[in-house]
Design a protein around this motif. Sequence first.
Motif, PDB file in Angstrom:
ATOM      1  N   ALA A   1      16.037   3.366  -7.660  1.00  0.00           N
ATOM      2  CA  ALA A   1      15.639   4.655  -8.249  1.00  0.00           C
ATOM      3  C   ALA A   1      14.302   4.594  -8.988  1.00  0.00           C
ATOM      4  CB  ALA A   1      16.736   5.157  -9.191  1.00  0.00           C
ATOM      5  N   SER A   2      13.537   3.512  -8.819  1.00  0.00           N
ATOM      6  CA  SER A   2      12.285   3.420  -9.587  1.00  0.00           C
ATOM      7  C   SER A   2      11.133   4.171  -8.934  1.00  0.00           C
ATOM      8  CB  SER A   2      11.886   1.951  -9.781  1.00  0.00           C
ATOM      9  OG  SER A   2      11.614   1.337  -8.537  1.00  0.00           O
ATOM     10  N   ARG A   3      11.267   4.511  -7.653  1.00  0.00           N
ATOM     11  CA  ARG A   3      10.195   5.263  -6.976  1.00  0.00           C
ATOM     12  C   ARG A   3      10.795   5.908  -5.720  1.00  0.00           C
ATOM     13  NH1 ARG A   3       8.948  -0.271  -5.705  1.00  0.00           N
ATOM     14  NH2 ARG A   3       9.360  -0.588  -3.483  1.00  0.00           N
TER      15      ARG A   3
ATOM     16  N   ALA B   1      16.864  -1.116  -9.662  1.00  0.00           N
ATOM     17  CA  ALA B   1      15.694  -1.505  -8.858  1.00  0.00           C
ATOM     18  C   ALA B   1      15.413  -2.928  -9.316  1.00  0.00           C
ATOM     19  CB  ALA B   1      14.491  -0.611  -9.112  1.00  0.00           C
ATOM     20  N   ARG B   2      14.695  -3.703  -8.506  1.00  0.00           N
ATOM     21  CA  ARG B   2      14.448  -5.098  -8.901  1.00  0.00           C
ATOM     22  C   ARG B   2      13.454  -5.191 -10.048  1.00  0.00           C
ATOM     23  NH1 ARG B   2      12.966  -6.807  -2.978  1.00  0.00           N
ATOM     24  NH2 ARG B   2      12.034  -4.755  -3.315  1.00  0.00           N
ATOM     25  N   SER B   3      12.402  -4.365 -10.048  1.00  0.00           N
ATOM     26  CA  SER B   3      11.396  -4.437 -11.108  1.00  0.00           C
ATOM     27  C   SER B   3      11.886  -3.683 -12.345  1.00  0.00           C
ATOM     28  CB  SER B   3      10.074  -3.833 -10.622  1.00  0.00           C
ATOM     29  OG  SER B   3       9.237  -3.593 -11.733  1.00  0.00           O
TER      30      SER B   3
ATOM     31  N   GLY C   1      15.101  -4.781  13.593  1.00  0.00           N
ATOM     32  CA  GLY C   1      15.855  -5.369  12.480  1.00  0.00           C
ATOM     33  C   GLY C   1      16.296  -4.300  11.497  1.00  0.00           C
ATOM     34  N   TYR C   2      15.342  -3.533  11.014  1.00  0.00           N
ATOM     35  CA  TYR C   2      15.645  -2.447  10.066  1.00  0.00           C
ATOM     36  C   TYR C   2      16.600  -1.435  10.708  1.00  0.00           C
ATOM     37  CZ  TYR C   2      14.578   1.878   7.390  1.00  0.00           C
ATOM     38  OH  TYR C   2      14.649   3.044   6.677  1.00  0.00           O
ATOM     39  N   GLY C   3      16.293  -1.038  11.957  1.00  0.00           N
ATOM     40  CA  GLY C   3      17.112  -0.026  12.639  1.00  0.00           C
ATOM     41  C   GLY C   3      18.545  -0.493  12.828  1.00  0.00           C
TER      42      GLY C   3
ATOM     43  N   ARG D   1       6.400  10.307   2.296  1.00  0.00           N
ATOM     44  CA  ARG D   1       5.207   9.609   1.804  1.00  0.00           C
ATOM     45  C   ARG D   1       5.607   8.687   0.648  1.00  0.00           C
ATOM     46  NH1 ARG D   1       1.001  13.595  -0.523  1.00  0.00           N
ATOM     47  NH2 ARG D   1       1.957  14.819   1.146  1.00  0.00           N
ATOM     48  N   THR D   2       6.027   7.484   0.981  1.00  0.00           N
ATOM     49  CA  THR D   2       6.488   6.534  -0.039  1.00  0.00           C
ATOM     50  C   THR D   2       5.870   5.167   0.232  1.00  0.00           C
ATOM     51  OG1 THR D   2       8.370   5.768   1.246  1.00  0.00           O
ATOM     52  CG2 THR D   2       8.749   7.705  -0.140  1.00  0.00           C
ATOM     53  N   ARG D   3       6.134   4.246  -0.689  1.00  0.00           N
ATOM     54  CA  ARG D   3       5.600   2.892  -0.515  1.00  0.00           C
ATOM     55  C   ARG D   3       6.170   2.245   0.748  1.00  0.00           C
ATOM     56  NH1 ARG D   3       5.990  -1.595  -5.190  1.00  0.00           N
ATOM     57  NH2 ARG D   3       5.204   0.181  -6.379  1.00  0.00           N
TER      58      ARG D   3
HETATM   59  N1  NAP Z   1       9.995   6.649   3.525  1.00  0.00           N
HETATM   60  C1  NAP Z   1      10.438   7.024   4.726  1.00  0.00           C
HETATM   61  O1  NAP Z   1       9.682   7.567   5.555  1.00  0.00           O
HETATM   62  C2  NAP Z   1      11.888   6.817   5.081  1.00  0.00           C
HETATM   63  C3  NAP Z   1      12.328   7.304   6.327  1.00  0.00           C
HETATM   64  C4  NAP Z   1      13.673   7.136   6.680  1.00  0.00           C
HETATM   65  C5  NAP Z   1      14.558   6.532   5.782  1.00  0.00           C
HETATM   66  N2  NAP Z   1      14.083   6.063   4.577  1.00  0.00           N
HETATM   67  C6  NAP Z   1      15.056   5.473   3.665  1.00  0.00           C
HETATM   68  O2  NAP Z   1      14.966   6.159   2.420  1.00  0.00           O
HETATM   69  C7  NAP Z   1      15.388   5.303   1.356  1.00  0.00           C
HETATM   70  C8  NAP Z   1      14.349   5.296   0.240  1.00  0.00           C
HETATM   71  O3  NAP Z   1      13.142   4.760   0.773  1.00  0.00           O
HETATM   72  P1  NAP Z   1      11.732   5.020   0.076  1.00  0.00           P
HETATM   73  O4  NAP Z   1      10.798   5.332   1.177  1.00  0.00           O
HETATM   74  O5  NAP Z   1      11.899   5.945  -1.075  1.00  0.00           O
HETATM   75  O6  NAP Z   1      11.407   3.520  -0.422  1.00  0.00           O
HETATM   76  P2  NAP Z   1      10.502   2.985  -1.632  1.00  0.00           P
HETATM   77  O7  NAP Z   1       9.545   4.017  -2.094  1.00  0.00           O
HETATM   78  O8  NAP Z   1       9.981   1.680  -1.166  1.00  0.00           O
HETATM   79  O9  NAP Z   1      11.573   2.772  -2.807  1.00  0.00           O
HETATM   80  C9  NAP Z   1      12.584   1.817  -2.661  1.00  0.00           C
HETATM   81  C10 NAP Z   1      13.353   1.694  -3.963  1.00  0.00           C
HETATM   82  O10 NAP Z   1      14.395   0.730  -3.787  1.00  0.00           O
HETATM   83  C11 NAP Z   1      14.214  -0.363  -4.708  1.00  0.00           C
HETATM   84  N3  NAP Z   1      14.691  -1.572  -4.034  1.00  0.00           N
HETATM   85  C12 NAP Z   1      14.221  -2.132  -2.910  1.00  0.00           C
HETATM   86  N4  NAP Z   1      14.909  -3.237  -2.611  1.00  0.00           N
HETATM   87  C13 NAP Z   1      15.862  -3.373  -3.564  1.00  0.00           C
HETATM   88  C14 NAP Z   1      16.881  -4.325  -3.814  1.00  0.00           C
HETATM   89  N5  NAP Z   1      17.060  -5.384  -2.999  1.00  0.00           N
HETATM   90  N6  NAP Z   1      17.687  -4.155  -4.893  1.00  0.00           N
HETATM   91  C15 NAP Z   1      17.518  -3.092  -5.720  1.00  0.00           C
HETATM   92  N7  NAP Z   1      16.558  -2.164  -5.535  1.00  0.00           N
HETATM   93  C16 NAP Z   1      15.737  -2.309  -4.477  1.00  0.00           C
HETATM   94  C17 NAP Z   1      12.720  -0.337  -5.035  1.00  0.00           C
HETATM   95  O11 NAP Z   1      12.390  -0.950  -6.281  1.00  0.00           O
HETATM   96  P3  NAP Z   1      12.032  -2.546  -6.383  1.00  0.00           P
HETATM   97  O12 NAP Z   1      11.034  -2.823  -5.294  1.00  0.00           O
HETATM   98  O13 NAP Z   1      11.512  -2.732  -7.763  1.00  0.00           O
HETATM   99  O14 NAP Z   1      13.327  -3.234  -6.147  1.00  0.00           O
HETATM  100  C18 NAP Z   1      12.491   1.164  -5.110  1.00  0.00           C
HETATM  101  O15 NAP Z   1      12.989   1.685  -6.331  1.00  0.00           O
HETATM  102  C19 NAP Z   1      15.611   3.913   1.993  1.00  0.00           C
HETATM  103  O16 NAP Z   1      16.971   3.750   2.276  1.00  0.00           O
HETATM  104  C20 NAP Z   1      14.830   4.017   3.299  1.00  0.00           C
HETATM  105  O17 NAP Z   1      15.326   3.121   4.267  1.00  0.00           O
HETATM  106  C21 NAP Z   1      12.780   6.190   4.211  1.00  0.00           C
END
Ligand code: NAP
Length: 226
Positions: free
Chosen positions: A9-11, A32-34, A144-146, A177-179
């Motif tokens: 939930a950090s981003r 979140a890890r950080s 892998g992810y899929g 639009r995320t990291r």
């Molecule tokens: N962005 C896209 O286009 C997209 C599309 C389809 C599905 N999704 C899915 O949407 C969800 C959210 O993705 P997002 O794009 O918002 O990602 P993101 O911006 O990278 O955020 C990921 C969050 O998860 C935390 N995290 C990652 N690994 C972790 C771990 N091992 N333990 C605890 N916390 C962890 C991160 O913080 P830390 O790094 O500090 O741990 C961060 O708070 C994910 O399930 C992703 O697969 C995203």
Amino acid sequence: MRTALITGASRGLGRALAVTLSSSGWRVVVDARSASDLHAAAEGWPHAVVVPGDVTDEIHLRDLVDAAGGHLDLLVLNASSLGQTPLPPLAEYGADALRAVLETNTVAPLRLVQLVLPALRAARGRILSISSDAAVAGYPGWGGYGASKAALDQLLNVLGAEEPDLRVHAVDPGDMRTRMHAEAFPGEDISDRPEPEEVVPALRRLIDGNHPSGRYTAAELAGVPA
Ligand SMILES: NC(=O)c1ccc[n+]([C@@H]2O[C@H](COP(=O)([O-])OP(=O)(O)OC[C@H]3O[C@@H](n4cnc5c(N)ncnc54)[C@H](OP(=O)(O)O)[C@@H]3O)[C@@H](O)[C@H]2O)c1
């Protein structure tokens, strides 16, 4: 007070979901890890319980569940890993990298579900698992992810049948639009992708509505024709 436990939930989407639930009166237990990023994100969220850690760590998962305090209405399985990057073809996918992405995206969410099931059953609560179109499409590099997301979808599909008093939802949010998205497409301009906040209203329909257990896309929940 309704309580939600949201991983990652950090981003990104996890943060956007925590903001909307928090501002509508929910108590949110978040990880979140950080630790610094998580504390910074949660500043100003009323009733936030911040528990930094890695979802693959059993002790952390137990701390998260303890922090929820025995009452839970909603579990959001959001934290996720892209796996090996740059996204390699399966011919070059490392076995350790595959084990790691399955551990984070598939095994850890199920373990967390197991730990919170008694509280969710008591509250007749909900699980919202964040899936991906990569769970069903054959995009080169996304094996892998899929596979990890497809396996999680199926675990929840079965869980929904085993736990008829719960609502168990998987949702494909679409590109955001995320990291994570930027890391998946290094060097590409992703500014045309929607912000995660734009996906939240569709997800709120699952959280607040009466949709039966199952897998949905944010686009269909938003009424966008396929
Ligand atoms: N962005 C896209 O286009 C997209 C599309 C389809 C599905 N999704 C899915 O949407 C969800 C959210 O993705 P997002 O794009 O918002 O990602 P993101 O911006 O990278 O955020 C990921 C969050 O998860 C935390 N995290 C990652 N690994 C972790 C771990 N091992 N333990 C605890 N916390 C962890 C991160 O913080 P830390 O790094 O500090 O741990 C961060 O708070 C994910 O399930 C992703 O697969 C995203």
